[in-house]
Write a protein that holds these residues in place. Structure first.
Motif, short mmCIF file in Angstrom:
data_model
loop_
_atom_site.label_atom_id
_atom_site.label_comp_id
_atom_site.label_asym_id
_atom_site.label_seq_id
_atom_site.Cartn_x
_atom_site.Cartn_y
_atom_site.Cartn_z
N MET A 22 0.84 -1.02 0.04
CA MET A 22 0.03 -0.05 -0.27
C MET A 22 0.91 1.34 -0.04
SD MET A 22 -2.94 -1.36 2.55
CE MET A 22 -4.08 0.41 2.51
N SER A 23 1.85 1.31 0.62
CA SER A 23 2.90 2.37 0.70
C SER A 23 3.54 2.38 -0.63
CB SER A 23 3.81 2.07 1.91
OG SER A 23 4.65 3.46 1.97
N ALA A 24 3.79 1.34 -1.06
CA ALA A 24 4.40 1.58 -2.58
C ALA A 24 3.50 2.10 -3.42
CB ALA A 24 4.86 0.13 -3.01
N TYR A 25 2.16 1.86 -3.42
CA TYR A 25 1.31 2.19 -4.33
C TYR A 25 1.26 3.87 -4.27
CZ TYR A 25 -3.23 3.34 -6.24
OH TYR A 25 -4.40 4.01 -7.33
N MET A 26 1.39 4.55 -3.09
CA MET A 26 1.49 5.72 -2.83
C MET A 26 2.69 6.40 -2.91
SD MET A 26 -1.85 6.23 -2.34
CE MET A 26 -1.57 8.29 -1.85
N ARG A 27 3.54 5.75 -3.47
CA ARG A 27 4.95 6.21 -4.01
C ARG A 27 5.85 6.37 -2.46
NH1 ARG A 27 4.07 10.91 -8.66
NH2 ARG A 27 2.92 9.68 -9.97
N ASP A 28 5.51 5.62 -1.70
CA ASP A 28 6.42 5.44 -0.46
C ASP A 28 6.29 6.48 0.38
OD1 ASP A 28 6.95 2.56 -0.51
OD2 ASP A 28 8.42 3.21 -2.12
N GLN A 29 5.39 7.71 0.17
CA GLN A 29 5.11 8.73 0.90
C GLN A 29 4.46 8.85 2.27
OE1 GLN A 29 4.47 12.45 -1.45
NE2 GLN A 29 3.17 11.26 -2.45
N PHE A 30 3.81 7.66 2.58
CA PHE A 30 3.27 7.56 3.72
C PHE A 30 3.54 6.10 4.13
CE2 PHE A 30 0.80 10.34 1.21
CZ PHE A 30 1.23 11.61 1.89
#
Length: 218
Positions: A22-30
């Motif tokens: 899930m974090s990877a999907y959000m470009r590891d921003q969160f």
């Protein structure tokens, strides 16, 4: 159930492997706990059902959610705001602005569209604030101003929509040009002639992405 119990339930449901994805999907921003939307909503269902009975919005709870590093807590705060939409007033706009400009990304900002749009519909004085947001240096506020009428349909304030869009002509930021296309596309379902005329009048200043999105149903 108080919100600390919901927090505990979220923490107990954490899935580290899913969190990485899930974090990877959000470009590891969160950071994420790894709780997908259906499970998150199920865990919070009783809490959100109970809080609807409250007379006022609990901003202490929202702030607590926003301080947590895991993204699911921000989603919980947004679910709560939607549950309390009818109790939001113009006085809540500065707090919503803070949410839009803190830990900002499309997943939270776009969730605020109907929240802000609902307040503005009930309190027309908010329109002046949205016009100011449409020229703000923070492009997330611009995006929120552009798309706050997405669900308005026949209640769309076309004069306001036009001014906000004109304020953003010539922009190259992806999240702005995409938002402009979405706003026009949504209203094209109600008045395709108005949208077509806007595109014809401003196509030389509109990004190709905006025109492509806006023209989808024309």
């Amino acid at each position: 159930m108080d919100y600390q119990e919901v927090f505990a339930a979220f923490e107990a449901a954490a899935d580290p492997q899913q969190a990485v994805e899930m974090s990877a999907y959000m470009r590891d921003q969160f950071a994420f706990l790894g709780i997908k939307t259906p499970q998150r909503k199920a865990l919070a269902k009783d809490f959100l059902k109970a809080v609807r009975k409250a007379e006022q919005v609990n901003w202490g709870f929202i702030d607590a959610c926003w301080k947590r590093p895991e993204r699911e807590f921000q989603y919980l705060a947004l679910d709560y705001l939607h549950a309390m939409e009818k109790k939001l007033t113009v006085k809540d706009i500065p707090r919503i602005k803070r949410l839009a400009t803190t830990k900002s990304w499309w997943d939270t900002v776009d969730n605020l569209d109907t929240v802000v749009g609902g307040i503005a519909l009930n309190y027309p004085e908010v329109n002046k604030i949205l016009l100011a947001w449409s020229t703000d240096d923070n492009f997330w506020l611009r995006r929120l101003a552009i798309d706050h009428q997405l669900s308005r349909k026949e209640q769309t304030d076309t004069q306001l929509l036009q001014q906000i869009l004109v304020n953003n002509l010539g922009q190259t930021e992806f999240f702005i040009t995409k938002a402009m296309g979405w706003a026009l596309r949504a209203y094209s379902k109600i008045d395709p002639g108005w949208v077509g005329a806007f595109i014809d009048a401003h196509s030389d200043q509109m990004a190709p992405l905006s025109i492509r999105e806006a023209s989808k149903y024309l």
